[in-house]
Design a protein around this motif. Structure first.
Motif, short mmCIF file in Angstrom:
data_model
loop_
_atom_site.label_atom_id
_atom_site.label_comp_id
_atom_site.label_asym_id
_atom_site.label_seq_id
_atom_site.Cartn_x
_atom_site.Cartn_y
_atom_site.Cartn_z
N HIS A 161 25.87 -50.44 1.90
CA HIS A 161 26.51 -50.28 1.12
C HIS A 161 26.41 -50.49 0.09
CE1 HIS A 161 30.29 -48.49 -0.60
NE2 HIS A 161 30.36 -48.66 0.96
N GLU A 162 26.42 -49.06 -1.08
CA GLU A 162 26.31 -49.20 -2.44
C GLU A 162 26.78 -50.56 -3.02
OE1 GLU A 162 25.97 -45.89 -5.06
OE2 GLU A 162 24.79 -45.08 -2.92
N ILE A 163 27.92 -50.86 -2.50
CA ILE A 163 29.61 -51.59 -3.47
C ILE A 163 28.93 -53.22 -2.46
CG2 ILE A 163 31.36 -51.88 -4.38
CD1 ILE A 163 31.02 -49.15 -4.23
N ASP A 164 29.81 -52.35 -0.98
CA ASP A 164 29.99 -53.95 -0.57
C ASP A 164 28.77 -54.14 0.75
OD1 ASP A 164 31.03 -56.16 1.69
OD2 ASP A 164 32.22 -54.99 2.17
N ARG A 165 27.70 -54.82 0.14
CA ARG A 165 26.83 -55.02 0.86
C ARG A 165 27.00 -55.86 2.02
NH1 ARG A 165 22.56 -52.16 -1.45
NH2 ARG A 165 22.02 -52.58 -3.65
N ARG A 166 27.64 -56.19 2.30
CA ARG A 166 28.11 -56.73 3.95
C ARG A 166 28.56 -55.91 5.16
NH1 ARG A 166 33.48 -59.95 2.21
NH2 ARG A 166 33.91 -57.90 1.49
N ARG A 167 28.89 -54.64 4.21
CA ARG A 167 28.48 -53.28 5.27
C ARG A 167 27.75 -52.20 5.31
NH1 ARG A 167 33.51 -49.97 2.77
NH2 ARG A 167 32.90 -48.82 3.93
N THR A 168 27.63 -50.93 6.19
CA THR A 168 26.27 -50.25 6.35
C THR A 168 26.55 -49.11 6.81
OG1 THR A 168 25.01 -52.34 7.87
CG2 THR A 168 24.63 -49.74 8.15
N GLU A 169 25.76 -48.21 5.56
CA GLU A 169 25.97 -46.48 6.11
C GLU A 169 24.70 -46.02 6.71
OE1 GLU A 169 28.44 -45.51 1.89
OE2 GLU A 169 26.13 -45.94 2.22
N LEU A 170 25.61 -45.18 7.52
CA LEU A 170 24.15 -44.77 8.47
C LEU A 170 24.00 -42.74 8.01
CD1 LEU A 170 25.88 -44.44 11.41
CD2 LEU A 170 23.96 -46.51 10.74
N HIS A 171 22.92 -42.61 7.27
CA HIS A 171 22.19 -41.84 6.59
C HIS A 171 21.57 -41.29 7.02
CE1 HIS A 171 23.19 -43.39 2.17
NE2 HIS A 171 23.11 -44.37 3.38
N ILE A 172 21.66 -39.27 7.48
CA ILE A 172 20.84 -38.92 8.19
C ILE A 172 19.45 -38.28 7.82
CG2 ILE A 172 21.87 -36.94 7.50
CD1 ILE A 172 22.37 -35.68 9.88
N THR A 173 18.34 -38.24 8.42
CA THR A 173 17.16 -38.28 8.36
C THR A 173 16.51 -37.25 7.60
OG1 THR A 173 16.09 -38.69 10.02
CG2 THR A 173 16.05 -40.44 8.50
N GLY A 174 15.61 -36.43 7.12
CA GLY A 174 14.98 -35.46 7.21
C GLY A 174 15.11 -34.54 8.81
N SER A 175 14.43 -35.93 9.73
CA SER A 175 14.10 -35.53 11.35
C SER A 175 15.71 -34.70 11.86
CB SER A 175 12.96 -36.21 12.08
OG SER A 175 14.20 -37.33 11.78
N GLY A 176 16.30 -36.06 10.95
CA GLY A 176 17.89 -35.25 12.10
C GLY A 176 18.43 -34.45 11.89
N ARG A 177 18.63 -34.30 10.47
CA ARG A 177 19.14 -32.49 10.08
C ARG A 177 18.42 -31.84 10.33
NH1 ARG A 177 22.60 -33.04 6.01
NH2 ARG A 177 21.88 -35.15 5.32
N ALA A 178 16.83 -31.69 10.02
CA ALA A 178 16.26 -30.54 11.07
C ALA A 178 16.08 -30.43 12.47
CB ALA A 178 14.78 -30.77 10.63
N GLU A 179 16.89 -31.26 13.15
CA GLU A 179 16.68 -31.59 14.58
C GLU A 179 18.74 -30.77 15.04
OE1 GLU A 179 15.88 -31.57 18.28
OE2 GLU A 179 15.22 -33.66 18.08
N ILE A 180 19.84 -30.80 14.06
CA ILE A 180 20.55 -29.60 13.93
C ILE A 180 20.36 -28.08 13.70
CG2 ILE A 180 22.84 -29.19 13.32
CD1 ILE A 180 22.92 -32.61 13.56
N ILE A 181 20.30 -28.50 12.11
CA ILE A 181 19.97 -26.82 11.80
C ILE A 181 18.42 -26.38 13.33
CG2 ILE A 181 18.79 -26.11 10.55
CD1 ILE A 181 20.79 -27.54 9.07
N GLY A 182 17.54 -26.89 13.16
CA GLY A 182 16.59 -25.80 14.08
C GLY A 182 17.64 -25.21 14.88
#
Length: 162
Positions: free
Chosen positions: A100-121
């Motif tokens: 996480h940008e502010i709280d380093r103890r936390r984790t954020e999940l980010h979709i990748t290009g392949s994840g986005r392509a999987e849905i959009i496709g």
């Protein structure tokens, strides 16, 4: 559900086993839409080789970065189950864990290009058809449709909030 909601008379098309009038056409169309929507997730997840939970998690992540605990809440699964879902998506390269940008103890999940392509496709034909259909309505008609769908969403959420 409140006592008032239980005591209120049901609409005439809601029967208790006896013969009843047909549902209004708008409700039949809404029922068909909801049924088609649930089939879409099932078919797309199968085609993509994902579980339906993995697909829904990708859909959430395509709109915003959230953490694993929020994935668990939105999917209504345990945090352990959400961790397994995220682990599988990370292993496929569809999601990345980032601090996480502010709280380093936390984790954020980010979709990748392949994840986005999987849905959009898989969903692009539907997106195109919806866009073309939407373009056939005037702004006034769109306002009525939007009001109807927002009200229908609120009605659905009454079941979810109980």
């Amino acid at each position: 559900m409140t006592d008032d909601q239980h005591a209120a008379a049901p609409p005439p098309w809601v029967g208790r086993g006896e013969e009843r009038p047909a549902q209004p056409p708008t409700l039949l169309a809404l029922r068909d839409l909801v049924a088609a929507g649930s089939r879409v997730n099932h078919v797309v997840s199968r085609r993509a080789g994902l579980s339906e939970s993995e697909l829904v998690a990708l859909e959430h992540l395509s709109r915003e970065q959230i953490g694993p605990a929020e994935v668990a809440r939105r999917l209504e699964v345990s945090t352990a189950a959400a961790t397994g879902i995220v682990d599988r998506l990370v292993a496929r390269g569809h999601v990345e864990r980032r601090p996480h940008e502010i709280d380093r103890r936390r984790t954020e999940l980010h979709i990748t290009g392949s994840g986005r392509a999987e849905i959009i496709g898989h969903l692009m034909p539907m997106f195109r058809a919806l866009d073309q259909h939407d373009a056939t309505f005037t702004e006034e008609e769109k306002a009525v449709v939007q009001r109807y769908l927002r009200g229908a969403t609120a009605a659905f959420e009454q079941v979810l909030d109980d």
